[in-house]
Scaffold this motif. Structure first.
Motif, PDB file in Angstrom:
ATOM      1  N   VAL A 174      52.664 107.775  51.694  1.00 26.17           N
ATOM      2  CA  VAL A 174      54.233 107.216  51.563  1.00 26.17           C
ATOM      3  C   VAL A 174      54.930 107.898  52.646  1.00 26.17           C
ATOM      4  N   GLU A 175      55.552 107.043  53.201  1.00 26.84           N
ATOM      5  CA  GLU A 175      56.468 107.443  54.353  1.00 26.84           C
ATOM      6  C   GLU A 175      57.495 108.603  53.936  1.00 26.84           C
ATOM      7  N   GLY A 176      57.613 109.631  54.856  1.00 27.77           N
ATOM      8  CA  GLY A 176      58.512 110.605  54.193  1.00 27.77           C
ATOM      9  C   GLY A 176      57.796 111.501  53.196  1.00 27.77           C
ATOM     10  N   LEU A 177      56.571 111.286  52.827  1.00 27.94           N
ATOM     11  CA  LEU A 177      56.157 112.250  51.729  1.00 27.94           C
ATOM     12  C   LEU A 177      55.833 113.579  52.199  1.00 27.94           C
ATOM     13  N   ALA A 178      56.291 114.756  51.393  1.00 21.02           N
ATOM     14  CA  ALA A 178      56.149 115.936  51.879  1.00 21.02           C
ATOM     15  C   ALA A 178      54.962 116.346  51.293  1.00 21.02           C
ATOM     16  N   GLY A 179      54.336 116.165  50.021  1.00 22.06           N
ATOM     17  CA  GLY A 179      53.268 116.547  49.329  1.00 22.06           C
ATOM     18  C   GLY A 179      53.162 116.190  47.885  1.00 22.06           C
ATOM     19  N   ALA A 180      52.150 116.865  47.165  1.00 23.16           N
ATOM     20  CA  ALA A 180      52.198 116.386  45.838  1.00 23.16           C
ATOM     21  C   ALA A 180      52.327 117.784  44.849  1.00 23.16           C
ATOM     22  N   ALA A 181      53.213 117.677  43.699  1.00 27.41           N
ATOM     23  CA  ALA A 181      53.339 118.793  43.101  1.00 27.41           C
ATOM     24  C   ALA A 181      52.184 118.970  42.161  1.00 27.41           C
ATOM     25  N   GLY A 182      51.451 118.110  41.693  1.00 23.53           N
ATOM     26  CA  GLY A 182      50.473 118.089  40.834  1.00 23.53           C
ATOM     27  C   GLY A 182      48.941 117.751  41.667  1.00 23.53           C
ATOM     28  N   LEU A 183      48.094 118.527  41.871  1.00 22.13           N
ATOM     29  CA  LEU A 183      46.749 118.080  42.773  1.00 22.13           C
ATOM     30  C   LEU A 183      45.566 118.489  41.603  1.00 22.13           C
ATOM     31  N   VAL A 184      44.853 117.441  41.319  1.00 23.62           N
ATOM     32  CA  VAL A 184      43.726 117.724  40.655  1.00 23.62           C
ATOM     33  C   VAL A 184      42.658 118.165  41.370  1.00 23.62           C
ATOM     34  N   THR A 185      42.015 119.323  41.049  1.00 23.82           N
ATOM     35  CA  THR A 185      40.704 119.882  41.902  1.00 23.82           C
ATOM     36  C   THR A 185      39.721 119.896  40.798  1.00 23.82           C
ATOM     37  N   ILE A 186      38.367 119.899  41.558  1.00 27.73           N
ATOM     38  CA  ILE A 186      37.472 119.743  40.567  1.00 27.73           C
ATOM     39  C   ILE A 186      36.711 121.304  40.258  1.00 27.73           C
ATOM     40  N   ALA A 187      35.491 121.292  39.529  1.00 25.90           N
ATOM     41  CA  ALA A 187      35.037 122.328  39.210  1.00 25.90           C
ATOM     42  C   ALA A 187      33.977 122.822  40.027  1.00 25.90           C
ATOM     43  N   ALA A 188      33.577 123.915  40.237  1.00 27.28           N
ATOM     44  CA  ALA A 188      32.565 124.318  41.342  1.00 27.28           C
ATOM     45  C   ALA A 188      31.887 125.648  41.096  1.00 27.28           C
ATOM     46  N   ASN A 291      14.303 134.279  39.479  1.00 27.23           N
ATOM     47  CA  ASN A 291      15.699 134.855  38.936  1.00 27.23           C
ATOM     48  C   ASN A 291      16.840 133.918  39.594  1.00 27.23           C
ATOM     49  N   THR A 292      17.594 133.635  38.493  1.00 28.31           N
ATOM     50  CA  THR A 292      18.479 132.679  39.038  1.00 28.31           C
ATOM     51  C   THR A 292      19.609 133.283  38.673  1.00 28.31           C
ATOM     52  N   GLN A 293      20.963 133.506  39.485  1.00 35.21           N
ATOM     53  CA  GLN A 293      22.170 133.926  39.142  1.00 35.21           C
ATOM     54  C   GLN A 293      23.350 133.079  39.550  1.00 35.21           C
ATOM     55  N   THR A 294      24.216 132.845  38.701  1.00 36.95           N
ATOM     56  CA  THR A 294      25.469 132.084  38.964  1.00 36.95           C
ATOM     57  C   THR A 294      26.339 133.099  39.688  1.00 36.95           C
ATOM     58  N   GLU A 295      26.710 132.801  41.083  1.00 34.11           N
ATOM     59  CA  GLU A 295      27.547 133.714  42.037  1.00 34.11           C
ATOM     60  C   GLU A 295      29.042 133.570  41.545  1.00 34.11           C
ATOM     61  N   LEU A 296      29.190 132.309  41.281  1.00 32.06           N
ATOM     62  CA  LEU A 296      30.639 131.973  40.923  1.00 32.06           C
ATOM     63  C   LEU A 296      30.874 130.595  40.204  1.00 32.06           C
ATOM     64  N   PHE A 297      32.219 130.689  39.552  1.00 34.19           N
ATOM     65  CA  PHE A 297      32.238 129.330  38.744  1.00 34.19           C
ATOM     66  C   PHE A 297      33.897 129.202  38.525  1.00 34.19           C
ATOM     67  N   TYR A 298      34.161 128.230  39.513  1.00 32.84           N
ATOM     68  CA  TYR A 298      35.600 127.946  39.527  1.00 32.84           C
ATOM     69  C   TYR A 298      35.677 126.498  38.736  1.00 32.84           C
ATOM     70  N   ALA A 299      36.695 126.574  37.926  1.00 37.36           N
ATOM     71  CA  ALA A 299      37.021 125.597  36.741  1.00 37.36           C
ATOM     72  C   ALA A 299      38.093 124.450  37.453  1.00 37.36           C
ATOM     73  N   ASP A 300      38.077 123.368  36.787  1.00 38.36           N
ATOM     74  CA  ASP A 300      38.852 122.255  37.413  1.00 38.36           C
ATOM     75  C   ASP A 300      40.283 122.763  36.955  1.00 38.36           C
ATOM     76  N   GLN A 301      41.115 122.068  37.806  1.00 40.17           N
ATOM     77  CA  GLN A 301      42.674 122.232  37.668  1.00 40.17           C
ATOM     78  C   GLN A 301      43.125 121.447  36.498  1.00 40.17           C
ATOM     79  N   ILE A 302      43.859 122.301  35.642  1.00 39.37           N
ATOM     80  CA  ILE A 302      44.521 121.463  34.465  1.00 39.37           C
ATOM     81  C   ILE A 302      46.111 121.461  34.744  1.00 39.37           C
ATOM     82  N   LEU A 303      46.665 120.254  35.148  1.00 39.51           N
ATOM     83  CA  LEU A 303      47.920 120.010  35.563  1.00 39.51           C
ATOM     84  C   LEU A 303      49.035 120.145  34.406  1.00 39.51           C
ATOM     85  N   ASN A 304      50.204 120.667  34.785  1.00 41.83           N
ATOM     86  CA  ASN A 304      51.216 120.625  33.762  1.00 41.83           C
ATOM     87  C   ASN A 304      52.386 119.880  34.128  1.00 41.83           C
ATOM     88  N   PRO A 305      52.488 118.736  33.651  1.00 42.77           N
ATOM     89  CA  PRO A 305      53.234 117.739  34.041  1.00 42.77           C
ATOM     90  C   PRO A 305      54.845 118.085  34.004  1.00 42.77           C
TER      91      PRO A 305
END
Length: 411
Positions: A174-188, A291-305
């Protein structure tokens, strides 16, 4: 509890105090960001960034705990008194080879600005509440905030706040848009596995060996077939990091690393389970150990409207147009997602002028040190300061933020 007209008056006074304090410290704040940019450090190695920020805070009268929560490159500064706590998270780690290509020097700038400006407003208005600046190292693959969650750094806080820069090309729909207050990121998640077999001469006595490379190839093939049966937003991508040393020697050790992504933490857990099944099956088929190891687990982002709406209002007063919530989920992940599952959290995205360069490129590294980027990061910091103030002076707003968090967790 303040009456509505008192809240309006207090908010106006706070905005003036925030603007004044930001202007007073502007050159110092920008220098901190530029110094961090000029000295990129990888996760858990951010000694220069840690010391630079701590020195700035101490020189401006703040008590700082260096090496907080048992992490040498974590720090904590806190001001104020009372039961309510608002935390601003500062990131400052860089990427291998390309430095601050994710703009973490700007994340630090926004959060430090928010902290010192909100602290000044608290003094001038005399309201109760504690404002904490938390140095959160190792976002880039080190799970820094996950370790801080486990250490109790976020315990009892009303909210945790931060921001993240991106290319203006990604958000200027959108013209003039500076950003988004809420951004949904995924789990990794990142999963590492190692197969152990038995070495043998591949030409003379191959029957004596247990081929660990066969196990790795079998797992790779099974996971590739698994991709047909996953959801469109899911991702599985990996490499064989050790496939053996010589063609005439049956490998007894091989290893693999996989990145796995999904829309939600629950979806990621299931996908990781299915990938691990492929590793186990490959080991069974080749009679190797695994031998398997889960090195990291980043959860998805829960937005707060509620937080997103308030930030959008504050940035509009500064002349910047933000979407309350971005229209699309991005495929990136952050350990702030884990924080958002534990308490009300805010993680906005704002654009900087970087041409065609996106995050994690050399072009974005250069953009993260420009006057445009510094200007936008400081303005976002002023918005974070006002969000902090509103959380501390308005109990009704604070309760709405908590209610939105509880509601989102239930869905």
């Amino acid at each position: 509890m303040l009456a509505p007209e008192q809240l309006i008056e207090s908010a106006e006074k706070a905005r003036r105090a925030i603007a004044s304090e930001t202007a007073r410290l502007r050159s110092e704040l920008e220098k901190v960001s530029l110094d961090i940019h000029a000295h990129p450090e990888l996760c858990y190695e951010e000694v220069f960034a840690h010391d630079t920020i701590c020195k700035f805070l101490e020189s401006n009268g703040f008590a700082v705990q260096r090496g907080a929560y048992g992490i040498p490159t974590c720090f904590e500064a806190e001001t104020g008194t009372g039961d309510e706590i608002v935390i601003l998270c500062a990131e400052y780690d860089a990427l291998p080879g390309i430095g601050h290509a994710c703009g973490h020097n700007l994340i630090a700038l926004s959060s430090i600005t928010g902290f010192v400006a909100a602290a000044k407003a608290a003094v001038e208005l005399g309201f109760a509440g504690r404002i904490r600046l938390l140095g959160t190292p190792a976002e880039e693959g080190g799970s820094g905030k996950v370790k801080l969650l486990e250490a109790g750094a976020f315990e009892g806080a009303a909210a945790a706040l931060m921001s993240h820069p991106t290319s203006m090309n990604r958000i200027a729909e959108v013209e003039g848009l500076a950003g988004a207050a809420g951004l949904v990121t995924i789990a990794a998640s990142m999963v590492k596995t190692e197969f152990t077999g038995r070495t043998a001469h591949a030409g003379a006595t191959p029957w004596q060996g247990l081929n660990a490379l066969d196990a790795a190839v079998s797992a790779y093939t099974s996971i590739s077939m698994l991709r047909q049966q996953i959801k469109p937003a899911d991702r599985i991508h990996g490499v064989i990091t050790n496939g053996g040393v010589a063609p005439n020697v049956i490998p007894d050790k091989t290893s693999m690393v996989y990145g796995i992504r999904s829309r939600s933490a629950a979806g990621l857990n299931d996908l990781v389970r299915r990938v691990k099944n492929c590793f186990e099956a490959a080991a069974t088929a080749t009679d190797c150990k695994v031998n398997t190891q889960t090195e990291l687990f980043y959860a998805d982002q829960i937005l707060n409207p509620t937080l997103c709406g308030a930030f959008t209002e504050e940035m509009a007063l500064l002349g910047d147009k933000f979407l309350p919530i971005a229209k699309e989920t991005v495929s990136s992940s952050t350990d702030m997602g884990n924080v958002s599952h534990a308490l009300p959290s805010f993680h906005c995205s704002y654009g900087i002028e970087s041409g065609s360069a996106s995050n994690h490129t050399a072009g974005f590294t250069a953009a993260a040190a420009t006057p445009d980027a510094l200007h936008r990061a400081v303005r976002v910091g002023m918005g974070l300061a006002m969000l902090t103030v509103r959380l501390l002076i308005d109990s009704t707003f604070r309760q709405s933020v908590r209610a939105a968090f509880e509601s989102a967790k239930e869905t």
